[in-house]
Design a protein around this motif. Structure first.
Motif, short mmCIF file in Angstrom:
data_model
loop_
_atom_site.label_atom_id
_atom_site.label_comp_id
_atom_site.label_asym_id
_atom_site.label_seq_id
_atom_site.Cartn_x
_atom_site.Cartn_y
_atom_site.Cartn_z
N ALA A 33 0.82 -1.21 0.00
CA ALA A 33 0.00 0.00 0.00
C ALA A 33 0.85 1.26 0.00
O ALA A 33 0.34 2.35 0.27
N GLY A 34 2.13 1.14 -0.33
CA GLY A 34 3.03 2.29 -0.30
C GLY A 34 2.61 3.42 -1.23
O GLY A 34 2.87 4.59 -0.95
N ALA A 35 1.93 3.10 -2.34
CA ALA A 35 1.49 4.15 -3.27
C ALA A 35 0.55 5.14 -2.59
O ALA A 35 0.50 6.32 -2.97
N LEU A 36 -0.18 4.68 -1.60
CA LEU A 36 -1.04 5.57 -0.81
C LEU A 36 -0.32 6.10 0.42
O LEU A 36 -0.34 7.30 0.70
N LEU A 37 0.34 5.21 1.16
CA LEU A 37 0.83 5.55 2.49
C LEU A 37 1.97 6.56 2.46
O LEU A 37 2.01 7.48 3.29
N LEU A 38 2.90 6.42 1.54
CA LEU A 38 4.06 7.31 1.55
C LEU A 38 3.69 8.75 1.24
O LEU A 38 4.07 9.67 1.99
#
Length: 558
Positions: free
Chosen positions: A235-240
């Motif tokens: 989910a890094g595309a959202l979280l970062l």
């Protein structure tokens, strides 16, 4: 229930139950729930840009009177991908509620299906189906979260939570599909609702500690930690971007006022038959759910106590954490404060309740009658609230029309450079209706729009002298401008938070792009690597299972 009929009857019953639960919403066109307007706007414009070919619409260009909104740099998009499929490319704004109802209906159906698959591991088909239906009808799930709040993102969390628990159970028993399911559920929950992600990660961690204590090994803890890490990576595309760019918007509003956790403990009950205040009925429904859990737990004497005691303690602890005496613990744990509303722990309470009911049906005698009486009272209270509470009534279409006139996003997504006074719905509606896309104070300047698309603006400018242009898109980190595809220009915000820049005299092509900054690029890369690692987990070669290793599972299914 025979095995050949189980997988026909159970989906059929869950589908019919889900359809009946949401049918009033379809007939009356939604509700006046707390989050309705946010989801109407976000879902409609997200879907419109998605159908125009933008794979991940982060900047909603038409929002805020046409000045743009960074909503989906921060807000999870999964529920809106689903609603966009129901909407199609030409969905009218006035009917934007129906794609959202389609998304909610699918979420409810999936929540029942995944609950059944999870509970079926520990109980027979009939009992698992009954507990799954209970998961659907307990008040916080549908009555409060959908009808009273229209909290679409949180509503999707009810679908992924049982999938995550199913994956953890299977992984603990050494079954190959368990770890990928656990990781996938965590990633999907991150793309759906971040406060619920924090709660479910806490639940997974508590259960991992419980498994570790039973096994006298830290292996369950390492497995849970690794699964959570890979799920967050996916989910890094959202979280970062959501974590790194909070200074670009008015995120302080998410930690104060109505979102302050200290103002959202359960501290009241309804004061009378005509008291339809949300908090009072939420407290009443929480009390009824806790009573169902305690009665089921109390009737478990003489049965296998380990798993039952674990779920009983989890449910009771979740309820205690919703009460004002738990405030010191919330204060000691800053990440927990990001949940915002302590009463969101009702999700954990519901999971614990259905887990207990699936494993321990009320014993004959007083326990049985007490439990069924409490269930009848709970369902009757839910029906009365759904019928009479103001929040659950049909939305006013005049308010919907006014909403789409200004198209204001939630206040916390106001860019920092934009003054609060310029962010009122009425002013945004006026500006969107009467202001041109580009203005200038210098005389004799003309321009031709070549492209006016999300994150990409292009025009040809003719200026007899250097001119300052004001483009009607909000300034936000990442906007870049180039003159004649070669010379970079400085972009800044004017007094209203709009893009402004100077162009030299002459005829020039001007291009502005909201470029992907390092958090977005790194987040996308992290997600890609995470999903590749997850696929490797699925397709990796496995060792031969030892004879009899899955015998306990076979025994439970007979």
């Amino acid at each position: 229930m025979k095995a050949d009929k189980e997988w026909v009857l159970a989906p059929l019953v869950l589908t019919l139950a889900s359809a009946l639960l949401v049918l009033p919403l379809w007939l009356q066109g939604g509700t006046q729930g707390h989050d309705l307007f946010h989801h109407l706007l976000s879902g409609h414009y997200f879907g419109r840009q998605l159908w125009q070919g933008e794979l991940y619409p982060r900047w909603l260009m038409a929002m805020n009177g046409g000045f743009g909104s960074p909503t989906f740099f921060f807000y999870p998009p999964l529920p809106y991908y689903v609603s966009a499929l129901f909407a199609g490319p030409e969905a009218p704004a006035r009917h934007a509620i129906y794609p959202l109802l389609g998304s909610a209906t699918l979420a409810l159906l999936l929540s029942g299906a995944f609950a059944y698959l999870w509970l079926r591991r520990a109980s027979g088909p009939g009992r698992a189906l009954a507990a799954s239906l209970l998961y659907l009808v307990l008040p916080y799930h549908v009555t409060m979260d959908l009808y009273a709040r229209f909290a679409l993102a949180e509503f999707w969390a009810f679908a992924w939570a049982p999938l995550i628990l199913l994956g953890q159970d299977l992984a603990h028993r050494g079954q190959r599909q368990g770890l990928p399911l656990l990781i996938l559920g965590l990633a999907l929950l991150a793309f759906s609702h971040l406060p619920s992600l924090l709660l479910v990660m806490g639940l997974v961690s508590v259960r991992a500690l419980w498994f570790a204590w039973l096994a006298r090994s830290l292996a369950p803890c390492w497995l849970a930690l690794g699964a959570q890490g890979l799920g967050l990576c996916m989910a890094g595309a959202l979280l970062l971007p959501a974590l790194a760019d909070q200074d670009a918007i008015s995120m302080e509003l998410m930690r104060s006022g109505m979102f302050d956790f200290r103002r959202n403990f359960l501290d009241r009950l309804p004061q009378g038959l005509e008291d339809w205040r949300f908090r009072g009925h939420l407290g009443w429904f929480t009390l009824l759910t806790l009573a169902l859990l305690l009665v089921a737990w109390g009737s478990a004497r003489g049965r296998s106590q380990a798993e039952i005691s674990c779920w009983g303690a989890i449910g009771l602890g979740a309820c205690l954490m919703m009460l004002p005496p738990s405030q010191p613990l919330w204060t000691l744990l800053p990440p927990l404060q990001l949940v915002q509303f302590p009463w969101r722990l009702n999700l954990i309470l519901l999971l614990a309740t259905v887990a207990l009911v699936a494993q321990v049906p009320p014993s004959p005698g007083p326990w049985r009658w007490l439990w069924w009486g409490l269930l009848a009272l709970t369902l009757a209270s839910s029906l009365v609230y759904m019928r009479h509470a103001p929040l659950t009534q049909a939305p006013d279409l005049r308010q919907v029309d006014a909403l789409f006139a200004g198209k204001r996003s939630a206040r916390e997504y106001r860019p920092q450079q934009t003054p609060r006074g310029a962010f009122s719905p009425s002013q945004l509606a006026w500006q969107g209706a009467f202001q041109a896309p580009i203005t200038t104070e210098q005389p004799g300047v003309s321009w031709t729009l070549v492209r006016w698309q999300p994150r990409q603006l292009a025009l040809v400018v003719t200026a007899p002298q250097p001119a300052k242009l004001i483009l009607h898109q909000y300034d936000y980190p990442g906007w870049q401008a180039s003159l004649d595809d070669a010379l970079p220009l400085t972009v800044s915000a004017n007094d209203h938070g709009l893009l402004q820049l100077w162009v030299p005299a002459g005829q020039h092509s001007l291009t502005l792009t909201l470029a992907a900054r390092w958090p977005e690029r790194a987040g996308n890369t992290l997600s890609l690597l995470g999903w590749l690692a997850w696929l490797w987990l699925i397709w990796r070669p496995t060792r031969q299972r030892a004879p009899g290793q899955d015998a306990p599972d076979r025994a439970r299914q007979t």
